[in-house]
Motif scaffolding. Sequence first.
Motif, mmCIF file in Angstrom:
data_model
loop_
_atom_site.group_PDB
_atom_site.id
_atom_site.type_symbol
_atom_site.label_atom_id
_atom_site.label_comp_id
_atom_site.label_asym_id
_atom_site.label_seq_id
_atom_site.Cartn_x
_atom_site.Cartn_y
_atom_site.Cartn_z
ATOM 1 N N HIS A 184 -43.685 7.387 -3.620
ATOM 2 C CA HIS A 184 -43.191 8.751 -3.773
ATOM 3 C C HIS A 184 -43.564 9.648 -2.595
ATOM 4 C CE1 HIS A 184 -41.794 7.744 -7.678
ATOM 5 N NE2 HIS A 184 -42.986 7.689 -8.259
ATOM 6 N N HIS A 185 -44.554 9.231 -1.814
ATOM 7 C CA HIS A 185 -45.006 10.028 -0.681
ATOM 8 C C HIS A 185 -45.451 9.123 0.470
ATOM 9 C CE1 HIS A 185 -44.954 14.176 -2.136
ATOM 10 N NE2 HIS A 185 -45.388 13.738 -3.301
ATOM 11 N N TRP A 186 -45.394 9.708 1.671
ATOM 12 C CA TRP A 186 -45.976 9.060 2.835
ATOM 13 C C TRP A 186 -47.478 9.364 2.872
ATOM 14 C CZ3 TRP A 186 -42.483 5.989 5.067
ATOM 15 C CH2 TRP A 186 -41.132 6.334 4.993
ATOM 16 N N ARG A 236 -49.718 8.016 -5.250
ATOM 17 C CA ARG A 236 -48.420 8.529 -4.802
ATOM 18 C C ARG A 236 -47.844 7.669 -3.684
ATOM 19 N NH1 ARG A 236 -46.091 10.906 -8.304
ATOM 20 N NH2 ARG A 236 -44.932 12.273 -6.895
ATOM 21 N N SER A 278 -47.947 16.525 -0.467
ATOM 22 C CA SER A 278 -47.939 15.962 -1.819
ATOM 23 C C SER A 278 -48.480 16.989 -2.805
ATOM 24 C CB SER A 278 -48.799 14.695 -1.868
ATOM 25 O OG SER A 278 -49.006 14.286 -3.211
ATOM 26 N N ARG A 313 -38.474 12.009 1.437
ATOM 27 C CA ARG A 313 -39.409 11.063 0.835
ATOM 28 C C ARG A 313 -39.104 9.631 1.292
ATOM 29 N NH1 ARG A 313 -42.313 12.983 -3.768
ATOM 30 N NH2 ARG A 313 -41.753 15.150 -4.275
ATOM 31 N N ASP A 346 -48.452 12.880 3.905
ATOM 32 C CA ASP A 346 -48.258 13.893 2.864
ATOM 33 C C ASP A 346 -49.524 14.027 2.024
ATOM 34 O OD1 ASP A 346 -45.637 13.916 3.782
ATOM 35 O OD2 ASP A 346 -44.937 12.569 2.197
ATOM 36 N N SER A 365 -40.967 16.002 0.608
ATOM 37 C CA SER A 365 -42.133 15.141 0.472
ATOM 38 C C SER A 365 -43.446 15.758 0.944
ATOM 39 C CB SER A 365 -41.893 13.842 1.257
ATOM 40 O OG SER A 365 -42.930 12.916 1.059
ATOM 41 N N LYS A 405 -43.339 22.585 1.728
ATOM 42 C CA LYS A 405 -42.101 21.853 1.470
ATOM 43 C C LYS A 405 -40.893 22.553 2.096
ATOM 44 C CE LYS A 405 -43.567 19.524 -2.790
ATOM 45 N NZ LYS A 405 -43.485 18.153 -2.255
ATOM 46 N N GLU A 426 -38.087 11.134 -7.413
ATOM 47 C CA GLU A 426 -38.239 12.569 -7.191
ATOM 48 C C GLU A 426 -37.391 12.980 -5.995
ATOM 49 O OE1 GLU A 426 -42.212 14.059 -7.337
ATOM 50 O OE2 GLU A 426 -42.924 12.403 -8.567
#
Length: 277
Positions: free
Chosen positions: A225-227, A220, A175, A157, A230, A172, A150, A168
């Motif tokens: 919340h994430h790609w 996720r 994860s 994100r 991630d 991102s 990170k 969040e």
Amino acid sequence: MDLQRRPVEESIGDRDLTHWRTPIGRALARVVTRTSTWTAATWLLVATVLVCFVGIVGLTAAATETYDAVVEGDGVAALDHPVLELAVQHRTPALAQALTTFTDIGGKVGMPILSVALILLATWAWRSWSPAVLTTLAAAGSLAMTVVGKQLIGRVRPPLADAVPPFETSPSFPSGHTLNTTVIIGVLTYLLLTHLHRRRTRILAVVLASCWIVAMGLSRVVLGHHWLTDVVTGWLLGLAWVLALVVCHRMWLTVRKHRSPSPSPAAQGRSGATKAT
């Protein structure tokens, strides 16, 4: 096989975990088992764990460099936006609520509580400190990989308009939910396999653990919340760390087996006579 005769945690089914099939594994086992004392062998194993730990953190740093190259070349990262759009299109309020509840299990509060509960249960049931030791090492490595990844990338994100509350704000990539779940569930499943005697049960355990890990990662993405990249990176890094810990645990089992004194023929004869009476 008699459970009292079966070496604890030394096999998965018919596979002897202290038997190394690869040349590298056999060479490392020879180095460790030929050390002069148990203490020396133990410190050598500690050094092995530290080397694996440093290596996995280095792998995280390398993954961030690879990620940058992939993003610049529109490689796998080209799937991030289409996959997120597809997830948003098929997301319903009921599904979002269910996935939010599920994904909380892999969060900063849920995962520690679940981990401690499983560790206490496994330690009590198996009369072994392996679950506590391996899971602690697993969590330390997972946390280090998450922090390093990170900080090095600092990836933003997905847009809040595409995400489901609560939002969040941390970077991102990778994860953390996916990475932590992969590592903790992976290690505990490995230890569980050493205590399951039926092949069908072991397969079921692996399937259920895999489904949980995959579902945690995909949730996720669906929640925004994430790609996707991630999550994929979290799976790969987590699996690499689990494999490193498995090797270290198997090496410890090899040393323990090598250092354990074998019963003398006279003792075996007395044991047999006692059972006969």
